[in-house]
Motif scaffolding. Sequence first.
Motif, PDB file in Angstrom:
ATOM      1  N   THR A 287     -37.839  -9.676 -20.137  1.00 53.17           N
ATOM      2  CA  THR A 287     -38.385  -9.075 -18.920  1.00 53.17           C
ATOM      3  C   THR A 287     -39.900  -8.949 -19.033  1.00 53.17           C
ATOM      4  O   THR A 287     -40.446  -8.786 -20.127  1.00 53.17           O
ATOM      5  N   ILE A 288     -40.557  -9.018 -17.889  1.00 53.20           N
ATOM      6  CA  ILE A 288     -42.001  -8.822 -17.799  1.00 53.20           C
ATOM      7  C   ILE A 288     -42.255  -7.843 -16.655  1.00 53.20           C
ATOM      8  O   ILE A 288     -41.779  -8.060 -15.543  1.00 53.20           O
ATOM      9  N   ALA A 289     -42.959  -6.770 -16.941  1.00 54.17           N
ATOM     10  CA  ALA A 289     -43.286  -5.769 -15.923  1.00 54.17           C
ATOM     11  C   ALA A 289     -44.775  -5.825 -15.624  1.00 54.17           C
ATOM     12  O   ALA A 289     -45.599  -5.908 -16.537  1.00 54.17           O
ATOM     13  N   ILE A 290     -45.107  -5.798 -14.334  1.00 51.82           N
ATOM     14  CA  ILE A 290     -46.506  -5.816 -13.916  1.00 51.82           C
ATOM     15  C   ILE A 290     -46.763  -4.590 -13.040  1.00 51.82           C
ATOM     16  O   ILE A 290     -45.962  -4.285 -12.152  1.00 51.82           O
ATOM     17  N   GLY A 291     -47.855  -3.893 -13.305  1.00 52.88           N
ATOM     18  CA  GLY A 291     -48.143  -2.702 -12.519  1.00 52.88           C
ATOM     19  C   GLY A 291     -49.485  -2.102 -12.849  1.00 52.88           C
ATOM     20  O   GLY A 291     -50.342  -2.752 -13.462  1.00 52.88           O
ATOM     21  N   ALA A 292     -49.643  -0.842 -12.453  1.00 53.35           N
ATOM     22  CA  ALA A 292     -50.901  -0.116 -12.660  1.00 53.35           C
ATOM     23  C   ALA A 292     -50.622   1.200 -13.373  1.00 53.35           C
ATOM     24  O   ALA A 292     -50.805   2.278 -12.800  1.00 53.35           O
ATOM     25  N   PRO A 293     -50.145   1.173 -14.624  1.00 56.00           N
ATOM     26  CA  PRO A 293     -49.853   2.421 -15.324  1.00 56.00           C
ATOM     27  C   PRO A 293     -51.096   3.282 -15.478  1.00 56.00           C
ATOM     28  O   PRO A 293     -52.132   2.806 -15.939  1.00 56.00           O
ATOM     29  N   VAL A 300     -49.761  -5.930 -17.831  1.00 54.32           N
ATOM     30  CA  VAL A 300     -48.542  -6.702 -18.079  1.00 54.32           C
ATOM     31  C   VAL A 300     -47.898  -6.208 -19.369  1.00 54.32           C
ATOM     32  O   VAL A 300     -48.564  -6.088 -20.400  1.00 54.32           O
ATOM     33  N   THR A 301     -46.607  -5.890 -19.317  1.00 52.38           N
ATOM     34  CA  THR A 301     -45.849  -5.491 -20.503  1.00 52.38           C
ATOM     35  C   THR A 301     -44.561  -6.299 -20.561  1.00 52.38           C
ATOM     36  O   THR A 301     -44.098  -6.838 -19.551  1.00 52.38           O
ATOM     37  N   THR A 302     -43.976  -6.379 -21.724  1.00 49.62           N
ATOM     38  CA  THR A 302     -42.774  -7.200 -21.900  1.00 49.62           C
ATOM     39  C   THR A 302     -41.668  -6.425 -22.601  1.00 49.62           C
ATOM     40  O   THR A 302     -41.911  -5.415 -23.257  1.00 49.62           O
ATOM     41  N   GLY A 303     -40.454  -6.919 -22.477  1.00 50.69           N
ATOM     42  CA  GLY A 303     -39.301  -6.323 -23.136  1.00 50.69           C
ATOM     43  C   GLY A 303     -38.068  -7.151 -22.851  1.00 50.69           C
ATOM     44  O   GLY A 303     -38.153  -8.369 -22.647  1.00 50.69           O
ATOM     45  N   ILE A 304     -36.924  -6.481 -22.834  1.00 49.58           N
ATOM     46  CA  ILE A 304     -35.658  -7.142 -22.530  1.00 49.58           C
ATOM     47  C   ILE A 304     -34.850  -6.254 -21.583  1.00 49.58           C
ATOM     48  O   ILE A 304     -35.195  -5.104 -21.343  1.00 49.58           O
ATOM     49  N   ILE A 305     -33.771  -6.812 -21.063  1.00 48.75           N
ATOM     50  CA  ILE A 305     -32.792  -6.008 -20.340  1.00 48.75           C
ATOM     51  C   ILE A 305     -31.960  -5.266 -21.378  1.00 48.75           C
ATOM     52  O   ILE A 305     -31.287  -5.883 -22.202  1.00 48.75           O
ATOM     53  N   SER A 306     -32.035  -3.945 -21.367  1.00 49.94           N
ATOM     54  CA  SER A 306     -31.330  -3.136 -22.355  1.00 49.94           C
ATOM     55  C   SER A 306     -29.900  -2.812 -21.919  1.00 49.94           C
ATOM     56  O   SER A 306     -29.020  -2.630 -22.760  1.00 49.94           O
ATOM     57  N   ALA A 307     -29.683  -2.703 -20.610  1.00 53.21           N
ATOM     58  CA  ALA A 307     -28.348  -2.384 -20.077  1.00 53.21           C
ATOM     59  C   ALA A 307     -28.333  -2.730 -18.592  1.00 53.21           C
ATOM     60  O   ALA A 307     -29.380  -2.845 -17.954  1.00 53.21           O
ATOM     61  N   LYS A 308     -27.139  -2.884 -18.060  1.00 54.87           N
ATOM     62  CA  LYS A 308     -26.950  -3.153 -16.634  1.00 54.87           C
ATOM     63  C   LYS A 308     -26.110  -2.043 -16.020  1.00 54.87           C
ATOM     64  O   LYS A 308     -25.426  -1.302 -16.722  1.00 54.87           O
ATOM     65  N   ASN A 309     -26.175  -1.959 -14.674  1.00 55.93           N
ATOM     66  CA  ASN A 309     -25.344  -1.021 -13.930  1.00 55.93           C
ATOM     67  C   ASN A 309     -25.462   0.404 -14.474  1.00 55.93           C
ATOM     68  O   ASN A 309     -24.473   1.123 -14.610  1.00 55.93           O
ATOM     69  N   ARG A 310     -26.672   0.805 -14.778  1.00 55.84           N
ATOM     70  CA  ARG A 310     -26.910   2.152 -15.297  1.00 55.84           C
ATOM     71  C   ARG A 310     -27.075   3.105 -14.108  1.00 55.84           C
ATOM     72  O   ARG A 310     -28.045   2.994 -13.360  1.00 55.84           O
ATOM     73  N   PRO A 311     -26.150   4.041 -13.897  1.00 58.48           N
ATOM     74  CA  PRO A 311     -26.292   4.962 -12.763  1.00 58.48           C
ATOM     75  C   PRO A 311     -27.443   5.926 -12.981  1.00 58.48           C
ATOM     76  O   PRO A 311     -27.505   6.625 -13.989  1.00 58.48           O
ATOM     77  N   ILE A 344     -39.810  -8.945 -13.814  1.00 56.49           N
ATOM     78  CA  ILE A 344     -39.716 -10.391 -13.684  1.00 56.49           C
ATOM     79  C   ILE A 344     -39.000 -10.980 -14.894  1.00 56.49           C
ATOM     80  O   ILE A 344     -39.137 -10.483 -16.021  1.00 56.49           O
ATOM     81  N   ASN A 345     -38.220 -12.053 -14.663  1.00 60.53           N
ATOM     82  CA  ASN A 345     -37.565 -12.732 -15.777  1.00 60.53           C
ATOM     83  C   ASN A 345     -38.466 -13.839 -16.319  1.00 60.53           C
ATOM     84  O   ASN A 345     -39.578 -14.069 -15.817  1.00 60.53           O
ATOM     85  N   SER A 346     -37.986 -14.543 -17.340  1.00 59.26           N
ATOM     86  CA  SER A 346     -38.815 -15.556 -17.994  1.00 59.26           C
ATOM     87  C   SER A 346     -39.082 -16.756 -17.106  1.00 59.26           C
ATOM     88  O   SER A 346     -39.966 -17.564 -17.412  1.00 59.26           O
ATOM     89  N   ALA A 347     -38.333 -16.901 -16.015  1.00 67.50           N
ATOM     90  CA  ALA A 347     -38.570 -17.992 -15.074  1.00 67.50           C
ATOM     91  C   ALA A 347     -39.594 -17.615 -14.014  1.00 67.50           C
ATOM     92  O   ALA A 347     -39.925 -18.431 -13.146  1.00 67.50           O
ATOM     93  N   GLY A 348     -40.079 -16.380 -14.031  1.00 69.15           N
ATOM     94  CA  GLY A 348     -41.068 -15.939 -13.066  1.00 69.15           C
ATOM     95  C   GLY A 348     -40.482 -15.396 -11.782  1.00 69.15           C
ATOM     96  O   GLY A 348     -41.214 -15.210 -10.807  1.00 69.15           O
ATOM     97  N   ALA A 349     -39.186 -15.112 -11.761  1.00 66.81           N
ATOM     98  CA  ALA A 349     -38.529 -14.585 -10.557  1.00 66.81           C
ATOM     99  C   ALA A 349     -38.319 -13.082 -10.690  1.00 66.81           C
ATOM    100  O   ALA A 349     -38.007 -12.573 -11.771  1.00 66.81           O
ATOM    101  N   VAL A 350     -38.481 -12.359  -9.582  1.00 67.04           N
ATOM    102  CA  VAL A 350     -38.296 -10.912  -9.572  1.00 67.04           C
ATOM    103  C   VAL A 350     -36.811 -10.589  -9.643  1.00 67.04           C
ATOM    104  O   VAL A 350     -36.012 -11.086  -8.850  1.00 67.04           O
ATOM    105  N   ILE A 351     -36.436  -9.741 -10.588  1.00 66.39           N
ATOM    106  CA  ILE A 351     -35.036  -9.317 -10.717  1.00 66.39           C
ATOM    107  C   ILE A 351     -34.876  -7.825 -10.416  1.00 66.39           C
ATOM    108  O   ILE A 351     -33.745  -7.338 -10.315  1.00 66.39           O
ATOM    109  N   GLY A 352     -35.983  -7.100 -10.266  1.00 67.99           N
ATOM    110  CA  GLY A 352     -35.860  -5.676  -9.975  1.00 67.99           C
ATOM    111  C   GLY A 352     -37.196  -5.060  -9.587  1.00 67.99           C
ATOM    112  O   GLY A 352     -38.253  -5.673  -9.753  1.00 67.99           O
TER     113      GLY A 352
END
Length: 507
Positions: A287-293, A300-311, A344-352
Motif C-alpha cells: 500500500t501507498i498512502a499520500i496526504g498532508a500529515p 508519501v508513506t508505504t506499508g501493506i494491507i494488515s487486515a480486511k473487513n475490519r469493523p 493506493i496499490n502497487s499498480a497505482g490504483a486507489v483501493i481506499g
Amino acid sequence: MSTENEGTAVPAVPPAPSSAPAAPPAPAAPPAAPAPAEAEQTLVHGAVPQPEGSAPRPGPDPATTPMPATPDAPAPAQQAYAAHESAPSQGGVGWPPPPPTLPSYGGGGHGGEPWGAPQPPAPRRRAGGLIAAVVAAALVAGGIGGAIGYFAADREDNGSGSTTVASSNTPKDFKRDPGTVAGVAAASLPSVVTIEAQGNDGEGGTGTGFIYDKEGHILTNNHVVASAASGGGKLSATFSNGKKYDAEVVGRAQGYDVAVIKLKNAPANLKPLSLGDSDKVAVGDSTIAIGAPFGLSNTVTTGIISAKNRPVASSDGQNSKASYMSALQTDASINPGNSGGPLINSAGAVIGINSAIQSAGAGGMGQSQAGSIGLGFAIPINQAKNVAEQLIKTGQPVYPVIGASVGIQQGSGPGGGGPSATDGAQISQQGNASQQPITPGGPADKAGLKPGDVITKFGDMPIDSGPTLISEIWTHKPGDQVPLTYKRDGKESTVTITLGERKGDSN
C-alpha cells in the motif's frame, strides 16, 4: 535502538614498532582481556490484550474517532480518530550515542608509523610469540590493503596503467519502473490535493482529497469538509505544483464519512486517479498512502494491507453521530491530515480512502498520543465510489437498512453488554418516542425478526456487536437480499432479508 557495535568492547591494536629499533624488545606479557561493556537494553511495548469471547471479527469501540483535518490547536486524542490532530514531540537529548572508537591499524595510514612497517626480529621462537606475530601480521596486512586502496583512489594521475574506476553519477537515462513506490508516487501526486476548510467561526483544519473525474470533482472524507459545509465557510484545494483553487461542497454522507467537493474554475488538464477493486485486495498487498500529515503536503508513506473487513466506528468529536465502515487496515503511516487521501496499490490504483487511525491512548505523563502506531483504516473504494455517485447525482446519500434498532455496545447480547454477554447485535427490546424497535412493514418485520433477537451473522460475516452489523449492512445496496442468522430463546435460525433504504443523514 542499537547500532551494530553497541555494547561490544573493541580491543585496541598495538601500533607497529618503529622501522629501526635500538634493541630487540623483550617479550611482553599478553594483555588482560577487556571487560565487555554492559549491553544497552531496549524497551519493547507489550502487546495490547484482546477482549475475551470476541468473535472472529472483533467489533469496534463506539468511541473510535475518525482522523480529522489538522486543526489549529491539538484536539484530545481518542481511541481512533480522523487524521487531523497533533501529537506531542517525543525527541530525546543525547541520542544517538557517539560511535565506538575503532582501532587504528598500522599507524592509521595518516601520520605515525607507516602502513606495513617491518617488524623487528623476535629474540626467541616461542609458541606464544608466534601466535602474536601471526595476529599482528594479519592486522598489518589489512592495513596495507587499506593504504594501497586509499593511495590508488587519492593519487594524482601521474601516468598510465591505473586500474582505479570512479563511481559514476546516476545515468541520464535512468528511469524508475511504474510499479515502484517512486514510480507510483510520481504518477499519483499531481492528482492529490491538500484541502483547507474553514468555518464561520474561523475554526477548521487541513485534510486531503484526490481527483475523481475530469469535471473537477474531488473525493474526500466528510469530517475534512464539515467545518466549511455550513453557510459562509471557506474551502480550497492546493495541488502538488502549488496551484490553489477555491472549491464548494457537492454532497456529504456523515454515516459513510464520505464527501464530494468540486473545484471552482477547474483546470482543463485534470487527471483522475484510477480506481481499483477493493473486494480483490489481499492481506499482505503493498500500500501507498499520500496526504498532508500535520499539514506536510505531498507526503508519501508505504506499508501493506494488515487486515480486511475490519469493523470501525469513528467520530470526529464534534457531534454524537458516528461513522461506520468495514475498513481496510494498513500499517502505512497515517497521521492527522491524511484524512481523505488515497490508499493506493502497487499498480497505482486507489483501493481506499484513508479515514481513521487507532490512537495509543493516554500516555504516562497524562498526555495522549495522536500519531501513527501502525493501525490505520481506509474506507474501501468500492463503497466510496457508490456513495460518491449518489452525492454527485442527488447531493444526498442513500443507506441500506434492515428496519430494526440495535444496541451499539460491544457484545450487546442478552447479558447487557461486556465480556459475559452473548456475542451479536441485539435488536432493542423497546423503541423511543419517534421510533419502534422494529419498523412495521420493514425488512426485519417481513423477515419475522422480533425485539430481543440477537443477530449473529449477516451474509458470510460473523456479527459480534451493533457497529459490526451496521458496517456490514452498509457494504451492500438497497434491494440486496442477504441471509441473516439470529438467536431467539437459545434457538438459532436463518432467514433471507431484503434491504430497504434511507435517504439523507437526518435520521
